[in-house]
Design an enzyme around this catalytic site. Structure first.
Site, PDB file in Angstrom:
ATOM      1  N   THR A 360       0.863  -1.166   0.000  1.00 30.82           N
ATOM      2  CA  THR A 360       0.000   0.000   0.000  1.00 30.82           C
ATOM      3  C   THR A 360       0.902   1.218   0.000  1.00 30.82           C
ATOM      4  O   THR A 360       2.031   1.159   0.468  1.00 30.82           O
ATOM      5  CB  THR A 360      -0.896  -0.021   1.262  1.00 30.82           C
ATOM      6  OG1 THR A 360      -1.672  -1.206   1.244  1.00 30.82           O
ATOM      7  CG2 THR A 360      -1.803   1.186   1.345  1.00 30.82           C
ATOM      8  N   SER A 432      -7.997  -1.230   6.084  1.00 28.73           N
ATOM      9  CA  SER A 432      -7.403  -0.454   7.167  1.00 28.73           C
ATOM     10  C   SER A 432      -6.873   0.888   6.689  1.00 28.73           C
ATOM     11  O   SER A 432      -6.436   1.708   7.512  1.00 28.73           O
ATOM     12  CB  SER A 432      -6.278  -1.254   7.832  1.00 28.73           C
ATOM     13  OG  SER A 432      -6.797  -2.379   8.506  1.00 28.73           O
ATOM     14  N   GLY A 452       0.574  -0.397   5.940  1.00 26.40           N
ATOM     15  CA  GLY A 452       0.795  -1.281   7.067  1.00 26.40           C
ATOM     16  C   GLY A 452      -0.350  -2.157   7.494  1.00 26.40           C
ATOM     17  O   GLY A 452      -0.396  -2.600   8.642  1.00 26.40           O
TER      18      GLY A 452
END
Length: 552
Positions: A360, A432, A452
């Site tokens: 990401t 997330s 992360g």
């Protein structure tokens, strides 16, 4: 038509930190940050620069920058320009998908792992809503970077070498990203991507429809069908990015914190964490004291538990409206023992728990008028599915793996099988990712976000606490060690625990297990911009991977 000259790109400067009065772009890639800055200097606004940066990252950072993935963009208009807006361009499950379609032995690097991409539609929606410069102009720098090549840094070189070695059967990946003439990529080499340049030119000439209902889309469907995947012409044609109202909270009565709503579970987690922290005066103890870290870890534990149990695509799942409410968050705060760690299994609730990446990237932009953009997007795993669309030069995601793949199987190692995030046709897997903007009295003061996986909201919480509670400089807040507690596995993962041995020992006495991050030795990649009271923009690029801040 306006255009960006090669001279304009060469004239931009970037480093790990910049201070300036007009515009700033921070990202993981120097040529991409320079691209965004060139757009700002050519008269573009923050959204124009963000779109150009996103397309440039699809060239220069193939680990996560993408056309074939998805993500979230958060836009805070300049003062007086209206309310903040979130754009959800998370991928969706194909119409032929079903909840138990995977077996545990199945590789995640296959055509069956690809979800319907959202990035191009998301950038299109942001441009339609806020863009000022012509769409083709925003793709010109990326086209040039792919056509003429860019200098590979050590992060891209190392990742490319590792991925190519691990995927010998992915022939198109080898052809497109293998080093010409053989051998390993080295920092300083030039990578040229002619197929991707032509694809980007098609997007510039024919617009985003080329990707979803035109010639590029046809090649995607052919590629997927040839590998036994599920995406069809109908899936691409039906895909829509969504404009949503951001979630927000006022932290400590001073700062308004904005994040995307679901399918950004990271945004929900961060708002819940901040609302629980309101019950504690963190400044009663030092930033790196065991008390401060204990409180933060317990807050993270509870928010991550709620993420697993309650959160899913709001089009498919009824989400409790009390999750981020002050009363509920106060109840959670009251459940925290200030002297003892909570065992995560005691928070499992009504279901049983068995005992059994750099994929990401985030970037941020502030323009001279104070408009700000925080954008996080992904291919899911590093280099996504490793499937490159033949002749098109771009990677496809493996974001079907972001669903809870094995319903009912939640274990203490961190695997989740809770129902809200199971696979369904057309459903968005929760994420997330949590691009974050903080304002005070209507003026942006902070743009941040991170990579992360489930640690993303916890990484952002570390930065916000350092800045807003302890008054650290933005550089110190980004550079400082980070930690994360993700419910399961039941431990604190802490960067450089050896630098604070007394704190770690105290946390262990309180009942916390403390480990180093794994498999990477660091947590997140949080490129951040701070707006000082006098209007100075301070851009800080996180050095954990690479990072570049460009400004003028």
């Amino acid at each position: 038509m306006n255009s960006i000259s090669n001279d304009a790109l060469r004239e931009t400067g970037s480093s790990h930190q910049v201070e300036c009065r007009s515009g700033v772009v921070v990202s993981v890639s120097r040529p991409s940050s320079d691209t965004g800055l060139a757009i700002l200097k050519a008269g573009g606004n923050a959204v124009d620069a963000a779109i150009a940066t996103a397309f440039a990252l699809a060239v220069t950072y193939p680990l996560a920058g993408n056309l074939g993935g998805g993500g979230f963009m958060l836009v805070h208009p300049a003062p007086g320009g209206g309310e903040p807006v979130a754009f959800d361009y998370r991928e969706t499950a194909p119409a032929a998908a079903w909840p138990s379609m995977y077996i545990k032995e199945e590789s995640q690097f296959t055509h069956r792992a690809v979800a319907t991409p959202g990035t191009v539609r998301g950038l299109e929606l942001a441009h339609r809503r806020f863009g000022g410069l012509p769409w083709p102009m925003l793709l010109e720098p990326a086209i040039a970077l792919a056509r003429d090549g860019f200098i590979v840094d050590s992060a891209v070189a190392g990742s490319a070498n590792d991925t190519l070695a691990a995927a010998p059967d992915h022939a198109e990946l080898q052809r497109v990203y293998g080093k010409p003439g053989g051998g390993k990529w080295q920092a300083g080499d030039r990578m040229i991507l002619p197929d991707l340049s032509r694809t980007l030119q098609t997007l510039a000439d024919h617009g985003p429809d080329a990707f979803y209902t035109g010639s590029i889309g046809e090649r995607i469907v052919t590629e997927i069908a040839g590998g036994g995947g599920l995406i069809t012409v109908g899936d691409l044609a039906a895909y829509q990015a969504i404009e949503r109202k951001p979630l927000a909270t006022r932290y400590r009565g001073l700062h308004d914190v904005f994040v995307p709503p679901l399918a950004s579970a990271g945004g929900v987690c961060l708002i819940e964490e901040l609302n629980i922290l309101e019950a504690f005066d963190l400044k009663d103890s030092e930033r790196w004291s065991a008390r401060t870290l204990h409180i933060m870890a317990e807050v993270m534990r509870r928010a991550q538990r709620d993420r697993a149990i309650h959160l899913g695509d709001p089009a498919f799942v009824a989400i409790p409206d009390w999750l981020t409410s002050p009363n509920y968050c106060r109840e959670l705060a009251d459940s925290i023992d200030l002297k003892r760690a909570t065992r995560s299994e005691t928070l499992a609730g009504g279901f049983s728990v068995s005992r059994e990446s750099r994929s990401t990237t985030h970037f941020g932009v502030i323009d001279r008028n104070g408009m700000a953009v925080a954008n996080t997007y992904t291919l899911e795993r590093r280099w996504g599915s490793r499937v490159v669309v033949k002749g098109m030069g771009f990677l496809l995601n493996n974001n079907m793996r972001a669903f809870n793949l094995f319903p009912g199987e939640t274990d203490t190692r961190g695997s989740l099988g809770t129902e809200p995030n199971t696979i369904a046709p057309g459903k968005r897997p929760i994420s997330s990712m949590a691009p974050t903007i903080v304002s005070r009295e209507g003026r942006v003061v902070l743009v941040t976000g991170s990579t992360g996986s489930r640690a993303i909201p916890n990484t952002i919480l570390n930065i916000l606490v350092s800045l807003l509670d302890y008054g650290m400089s933005v550089e110190a807040a980004v550079r400082s060690p980070r930690f994360s507690q993700e419910w399961f596995p039941d431990h604190i993962r802490m960067e450089s625990p050896e630098v604070m041995p007394e704190t770690v020992s105290a946390l262990k006495r309180m009942g916390h297990a403390v480990t180093a991050p794994s498999p990477l030795p660091f947590q997140g990649d949080a490129h951040t911009i701070w707006m000082a009271g006098d209007g100075t923009r301070v851009g800080v690029a996180d050095r954990r991977i690479s990072g570049s801040a460009a400004g003028y």
